[in-house]
Design an enzyme around this catalytic site. Structure first.
Site, PDB file in Angstrom:
ATOM      1  N   VAL A   1       0.860  -1.190   0.000  1.00 26.01           N
ATOM      2  CA  VAL A   1       0.000   0.000   0.000  1.00 26.01           C
ATOM      3  C   VAL A   1       0.894   1.237   0.000  1.00 26.01           C
ATOM      4  CG1 VAL A   1      -1.772   1.304   1.239  1.00 26.01           C
ATOM      5  CG2 VAL A   1      -1.785  -1.198   1.330  1.00 26.01           C
TER       6      VAL A   1
ATOM      7  N   LYS B   1      -6.055  -2.101  -1.965  1.00 30.38           N
ATOM      8  CA  LYS B   1      -5.298  -1.352  -0.963  1.00 30.38           C
ATOM      9  C   LYS B   1      -6.203  -0.853   0.164  1.00 30.38           C
ATOM     10  CE  LYS B   1      -1.716  -0.051  -4.280  1.00 30.38           C
ATOM     11  NZ  LYS B   1      -1.328   0.904  -5.328  1.00 30.38           N
TER      12      LYS B   1
ATOM     13  N   ASP C   1      -6.999  -1.859  -8.201  1.00 30.01           N
ATOM     14  CA  ASP C   1      -5.769  -1.758  -7.415  1.00 30.01           C
ATOM     15  C   ASP C   1      -6.034  -0.959  -6.125  1.00 30.01           C
ATOM     16  OD1 ASP C   1      -2.696  -1.813  -7.275  1.00 30.01           O
ATOM     17  OD2 ASP C   1      -3.101   0.332  -7.218  1.00 30.01           O
TER      18      ASP C   1
END
Ligand code: NAP
Ligand code: HSE
Length: 430
Positions: free
Chosen positions: A139, A213, A209
């Site tokens: 992250v 995260k 994506d």
């Protein structure tokens, strides 16, 4: 002095952008590591194609292989670094490594967010044998946000909300669209030409994506794992240059955010990914280019920001090497220190921006008003840039506080109108 230095044998799985950075940092900083009592020996490097030319110097003595068994059959390997990506071979390496009682460092947010419970179970089972698991790079790339949360925030403080720009590629594109007025397609092409966006940009532009995260940040800070498929996720591919013109009128920027927060007096959790209208007075709005930012609001500390390079060879590799060092020095924090029983709320309140592309006709505003009234949605403002093409007019309403579910009904209903050219785009305000 060297006699006090412990050699840590490493299997590096992946030698691409991040893997190359790991090799270079280790080469350049080995003497510093020795002063800390550690030296890394990259013994094996797992790749797909052993004959491919690499754009970095391979570590002396490292064996390049395409056979994962070369790692599992070597008892001398202490630490596995997974920087391959994906859910296939990476899963074999991470799961196999933990089961073999080795420590694992990974940058693979997709894998962790998809298999979080299984990974946590493996970590809990094998941590008594000394295996550790760390994922700082998963992250915010190089931003030290995961360990700060694990070590300094969770436990001492009660996190209420986390919001962040968690994807550099899309932030680069949104910044371009805002600053130059270019189209989504032109911004994507530039991001691809510069190597930010991949040939298949789906994971970035559709928000997948960022979703992985925020799922990890939610598990960390609110103590609850909400699977990717249960997280409402809207990407940036439906945005047009008009949205940025309207955002300027609203003294705002458009940012793709992942947001999770406690609701219902701390008994519930709300989580989503969406482009959000962010007022220019908010710190998040001025985070531009490929930079990432994570805003954490907690009960005692208040608001903190973690800002920096969310991707790229060296920023990401720094996080990986940091994890390798902490594990080797036996200092790595517990991966998921907090577990709470919060119920997910799939609906969320807010003010919304709705862009409707219409073929001009009389009575449209009256119909839009009636549709909103039927759903109990109060219109806050009606915006229309002077018409240049009567066949395609981008027309915007903003709402007062309402619910995302009501806005969806309004959008469904607007889409069915004969003058509505395509599905209206609805974005929450921050
Ligand atoms: P990359 O450049 O595509 O490199 C992937 C590497 O893994 C390549 O060396 C490839 O081998 C190897 N590999 C892939 N599949 C394999 C398989 N089935 N068996 C053996 N080797 C395999 O990827 P990257 O950009 O370094 O990203 C790696 C990970 O870091 C991903 O999880 C990504 O999400 C994460 N991450 C990346 C960044 C970034 O800025 N790039 C930032 C944060 C996190 P070959 O070279 O032989 O093809
Ligand atoms: N593709 C991601 C980004 C980097 O653009 O931020 C890997 O997390």
């Amino acid at each position: 002095m060297t006699s006090n230095v412990k050699t840590v044998n490493v299997a590096l799985c992946g030698a691409g952008i991040v893997g190359g950075g790991v090799c270079q940092i280790i080469k350049e900083r080995q003497e510093v590591f020795k002063t800390l009592g550690i030296q890394f020996n990259i013994k094996t490097i797992l790749v797909r194609n052993v004959s491919k030319k690499r754009d970095f110097e391979l570590p002396a003595g490292a064996k390049l292989t395409d056979n994962v068994e070369d790692i599992f059959s070597d008892d001398s390997i202490d630490l596995i670094v997974e920087v391959m990506g994906g859910l296939g071979a990476a899963k074999t390496v991470v799961f196999g490594g933990l089961k073999a009682k080795k420590s694992v460092v990974t940058a693979n947010k997709a894998l962790i967010s998809y298999h979080l419970n299984e990974i946590e179970e493996l970590v809990n089972t094998f941590s008594k044998d000394g295996s550790r698991f760390a994922f700082e790079a998963a992250v915010g790339g190089g931003i030290p946000v995961i360990k700060s949360l694990q070590r300094d925030i969770i436990g001492a403080d009660d996190v209420m909300q986390v919001s962040g720009i968690l994807n550099g590629t899309t932030n680069y594109m949104l910044t371009k669209m805002d600053q130059t007025g270019c189209s989504y397609e032109a911004a994507l092409k530039e991001a691809q030409d510069l190597g930010f966006a991949e040939a298949d940009p789906t994971a970035d532009v559709e928000g997948h994506d960022a979703r992985s995260k925020i799922s990890l940040l939610c598990r960390l800070t609110l103590g609850v794992w909400i699977k990717d498929e249960d997280i409402s996720c809207t990407g940036i591919s439906t945005l047009t240059a008009d949205d940025f013109e309207y955002a300027k009128i609203l003294r705002s920027k458009i940012k793709l955010l992942g947001i999770c927060k406690k609701v219902n007096n701390g008994t519930g959790a709300e989580i989503y990914v969406s482009p959000v209208i962010v007022p220019i007075s908010n710190t998040i709005s001025s985070t531009n280019g490929a930079t990432n930012i994570v805003e954490v609001r907690s009960k005692y500390l208040g608001t903190t920001y973690y800002v920096g390079a969310g991707a790229g060879r060296f920023p990401t590799a720094t996080s990986i090497v940091g994890d390798m060092l902490e594990i080797s020095l036996n200092k790595s924090p517990k991966p998921f220190p907090l577990k709470q029983n919060l119920t997910q709320h799939t609906d969320y309140p807010g003010r919304f921006y709705i862009r409707i592309n219409i073929r001009d006709a009389t009575g449209i505003i009256r119909t839009v008003g009636a549709i909103c009234e039927n759903e109990g949605v109060s219109i806050h403002s009606v915006l229309q840039i002077p018409i240049t093409d009567k066949q395609n007019v981008p027309f915007v309403i903003t709402t007062d506080e309402t619910l995302a579910s009501k806005v969806k009904v309004v959008v469904d209903s607007l889409e069915k109108q004969p003058w509505c050219l395509k599905r209206p785009v609805a974005l929450p305000f921050l």
